[in-house]
Every structure is written in C-alpha cells, then in structure tokens.
Write an enzyme that holds these catalytic residues in place. Structure first.
Site, PDB file in Angstrom:
ATOM      1  N   GLU A 151      91.872  44.599  42.023  1.00  0.00           N
ATOM      2  CA  GLU A 151      93.305  44.907  41.987  1.00  0.00           C
ATOM      3  C   GLU A 151      93.548  46.394  42.227  1.00  0.00           C
ATOM      4  OE1 GLU A 151      97.074  44.206  38.993  1.00  0.00           O
ATOM      5  OE2 GLU A 151      95.270  45.192  38.221  1.00  0.00           O
ATOM      6  N   TRP A 154      98.362  38.042  40.103  1.00  0.00           N
ATOM      7  CA  TRP A 154      99.751  38.255  40.519  1.00  0.00           C
ATOM      8  C   TRP A 154     100.415  36.975  41.017  1.00  0.00           C
ATOM      9  CZ3 TRP A 154     102.978  42.284  39.930  1.00  0.00           C
ATOM     10  CH2 TRP A 154     102.438  43.523  39.571  1.00  0.00           C
ATOM     11  N   TYR A 198     103.315  48.760  42.734  1.00  0.00           N
ATOM     12  CA  TYR A 198     102.443  49.907  42.500  1.00  0.00           C
ATOM     13  C   TYR A 198     101.898  50.599  43.743  1.00  0.00           C
ATOM     14  CZ  TYR A 198     102.360  48.044  37.730  1.00  0.00           C
ATOM     15  OH  TYR A 198     102.723  47.594  36.494  1.00  0.00           O
ATOM     16  N   CYS A 214     104.605  48.630  34.848  1.00  0.00           N
ATOM     17  CA  CYS A 214     104.320  48.789  33.415  1.00  0.00           C
ATOM     18  C   CYS A 214     103.463  50.041  33.205  1.00  0.00           C
ATOM     19  CB  CYS A 214     103.615  47.551  32.872  1.00  0.00           C
ATOM     20  SG  CYS A 214     104.621  46.058  32.948  1.00  0.00           S
ATOM     21  N   ARG A 264     104.929  51.976  29.926  1.00  0.00           N
ATOM     22  CA  ARG A 264     106.215  51.732  29.270  1.00  0.00           C
ATOM     23  C   ARG A 264     106.217  50.444  28.461  1.00  0.00           C
ATOM     24  NH1 ARG A 264     109.068  47.485  31.369  1.00  0.00           N
ATOM     25  NH2 ARG A 264     108.266  46.748  33.366  1.00  0.00           N
ATOM     26  N   ASP A 278     101.344  44.342  27.182  1.00  0.00           N
ATOM     27  CA  ASP A 278     100.843  43.131  26.527  1.00  0.00           C
ATOM     28  C   ASP A 278      99.413  43.448  26.087  1.00  0.00           C
ATOM     29  OD1 ASP A 278      99.641  40.706  25.944  1.00  0.00           O
ATOM     30  OD2 ASP A 278     100.212  39.726  27.810  1.00  0.00           O
ATOM     31  N   HIS A 290     103.133  45.408  22.587  1.00  0.00           N
ATOM     32  CA  HIS A 290     103.486  44.145  21.961  1.00  0.00           C
ATOM     33  C   HIS A 290     102.412  43.067  22.110  1.00  0.00           C
ATOM     34  CE1 HIS A 290     105.247  44.352  26.061  1.00  0.00           C
ATOM     35  NE2 HIS A 290     104.663  43.160  26.191  1.00  0.00           N
ATOM     36  N   TYR A 311     102.444  38.668  22.320  1.00  0.00           N
ATOM     37  CA  TYR A 311     103.303  37.494  22.454  1.00  0.00           C
ATOM     38  C   TYR A 311     103.028  36.501  21.334  1.00  0.00           C
ATOM     39  CZ  TYR A 311     105.147  38.965  26.934  1.00  0.00           C
ATOM     40  OH  TYR A 311     105.810  39.662  27.912  1.00  0.00           O
ATOM     41  N   ALA A 346     103.025  35.487  30.435  1.00  0.00           N
ATOM     42  CA  ALA A 346     104.484  35.425  30.373  1.00  0.00           C
ATOM     43  C   ALA A 346     105.054  36.040  31.635  1.00  0.00           C
ATOM     44  CB  ALA A 346     104.993  36.165  29.145  1.00  0.00           C
TER      45      ALA A 346
END
Length: 310
Positions: A67, A89, A131, A192, A212, A215, A253, A255, A309
């Site tokens: 990636e 992706w 990106y 992100c 920012r 996960d 965070h 999930y 997600a």
C-alpha cells in the site's frame, strides 16, 4: 539490578486498554459506534533496525508495504492493489458502485471485475484524489490574464522532502501533508494519517505522524508500520540513520463490534523484537519494490479478524 526495559508494544496495548475501559462511547459516521479518547502519543526508537510491528496479533506487513509503495506512485485506482492480492481499499469503491447503480453485487464479485476488466476498473475502481495523489501531485493553479484559473504543475511533496533533508537538514519544513481541503469531498475517505513531519538531529532522522482519526484495533498496526517504513526509506535516501518515530492521534477509537478481537488481544503478551533490513538502496525513493524489504525475528501470535467499518 536495573529492571529490563519495557517492550515497546506495551504502550500500544495500554492505549487499547485505556480506550476500551475509559473511552467515551459515541455514535460515529459508520453508525456502528465507538469508544474514543482524544489526543494520544506513542514513541518508538528505530535504531538497529527496530520497527513498531505489532506481535500480539499477526500484522501482514507486506500488504501494508505494498500500500505504501502504491501511495508513492500517486495512483488512486485500486486495480494495482487488487492485482497484487491487496484488498484493504476494496470496500469503498464497492459501496459507491452499489449506491450509484443499485446493483447489489457481492464484494468478491466486484473485486473480480476490477481485476479482470480494465474498463470497469477505470470507471469504478478509483478512490478520488486520496493519499498518493496529494503526496506526489498536489494540485496547483495559475491565475490567467483573462481572470480565469488553470491547472499548474503538481507538487511532489515527497521528492521535496528528500531534497530538503539532503540540502537543508535543519529546516522545520520537512512536511508531507494529505489534508487538501479543496478536494476532501472528492475522496472516498479523507486522509486519516494526514500529516508527516521529519527532524534531523545528530545524523539521525526522526519522524512524526499526526493521525486525525484512528481505528486502533485494525488500522493502527498498519499505520505504525507504514509510517516507520517511510521514515526508514527517507533516512536511507538522505544518508541518515533512523531515529525516533513519534505517532500522535486525535480521535483515537475502538469499534464496539470489535469486542472479541480487543479482549483476546489484551490477554496476549508481546513476543520478539522485529527488525527490518532494507536490502538495497534504489536510485530514488520512488524505486523501491516489495523485494527490497526483509523482516527478521517476527513470530507473532495468530491473526485476529474483525469487520471493517466503511
């Protein structure tokens, strides 16, 4: 007797535990719900080939590396990744296809069409200016005498950073930025891992990533590896030794539907100290291939899976 140094992965597990036990429960964009904390930092020393490669579950570092190399091409279509067996992706263009056409095709069938049908991939495999586009071809515009604007030459931020590390190491402007406000609404997912900054001290290249949104269960292990790998590649290209890698998170965070993964991982102990060897020095940072990287002492616990997600 001095205590043995703490395994660097412990700070990752401590962050996961803190979010899961103390985080604020929130309804998020995906509708799944998260537990979240705000403003966190992790630090890793990359000296001696060390890498922040998580061992309490298997991280597919070659997938993350492919990636990153894809980002460096400036490509925004998933087809080159699909052809390498990389599926990280796939969900975003699939969701757009189903939404815009009404054809509720299974994800696997969609990916097969992307792989086998170049025209279909051109129509439905693009993610917008994500990106890599911003990293190596940030758009610019010129003001014309007739009062209109026209596209100018894109900015290759990565090449500029290599040049500045070589020729102006004391600069405070060694930055790669992905958050192009004018193009966010055209991106499948706004960046992100958005801002990278680099710092040279005593012949060592230090790196910082500000993310920012993160996960921690599924995304962060990939982000840590990729950012540290980019730092190692930049260090090699600038004739510097790898220094400290600093990761900073904004909305960090977990999930709610990842409970099984999280609780299993928190019972595991880190094992081993993975090390990366870069097997050759290509002419430029854009010429690395997957075969240029070798990882030793990586004996992780088994893989842990959970739904992405979207």
């Amino acid at each position: 007797m001095l205590a043995a140094p703490q395994h660097p992965e412990i700070q990752y597990l401590d962050l996961m535990r803190r979010i899961w036990t103390e985080g604020s429960e929130r309804i998020d964009r995906t509708g799944i719900g998260t537990r979240s904390v705000f403003g966190t930092t992790l630090r890793f020393d990359l000296a001696g080939g060390a890498m922040p490669l998580i061992t309490t579950k298997r991280v597919y570092w070659k997938t993350a590396t492919r990636e990153l190399l894809w980002f460096l091409t400036g490509e925004t279509n998933i087809r080159p990744l699909v052809l390498q067996g990389v599926g990280i992706w796939n969900e975003w263009p699939h969701a757009r296809y189903v939404r815009e056409t009404g054809d509720d095709i299974p994800l696997d069938s969609f990916v097969e069409r992307i792989r086998d049908d170049e025209a279909f991939a051109a129509n439905w495999g693009d993610l917008g200016p994500v990106y890599g586009k911003q990293w190596v071809d940030w758009p610019t515009y010129r003001y014309r005498p007739d009062g209109l604007y026209e596209a100018g030459e894109g900015v290759n931020q990565v090449a500029q950073v290599v040049e500045s590390l070589r020729n102006n190491p004391g600069s405070r402007r060694h930055i790669i930025e992905g958050w192009n406000v004018a193009e966010l609404d055209r991106m499948a997912l706004p960046p992100c891992h958005k801002t990278y900054q680099f710092h040279v001290a005593d012949g060592r290249l230090n790196g910082l990533l500000y993310q920012r949104s993160c996960d921690v269960a599924l995304g962060l292990p990939f982000n840590l590896w990729s950012a540290a790998l980019l730092q190692r590649m930049l260090a090699q290209q600038a004739d510097l030794e790898p220094g400290e890698f600093v990761w900073m998170g904004g909305d960090v965070h977990l999930y709610l539907n990842h409970a099984e993964l999280i609780e299993e991982q928190l019972q595991r102990e880190p094992q081993g100290h993975p090390k990366l060897e870069i097997l050759r020095r290509p002419p430029t940072i854009f010429d690395y291939s997957i075969d240029d990287f070798s990882v030793a002492d990586y004996t992780p616990h088994g893989a842990l899976k959970a739904p992405v997600a979207v």
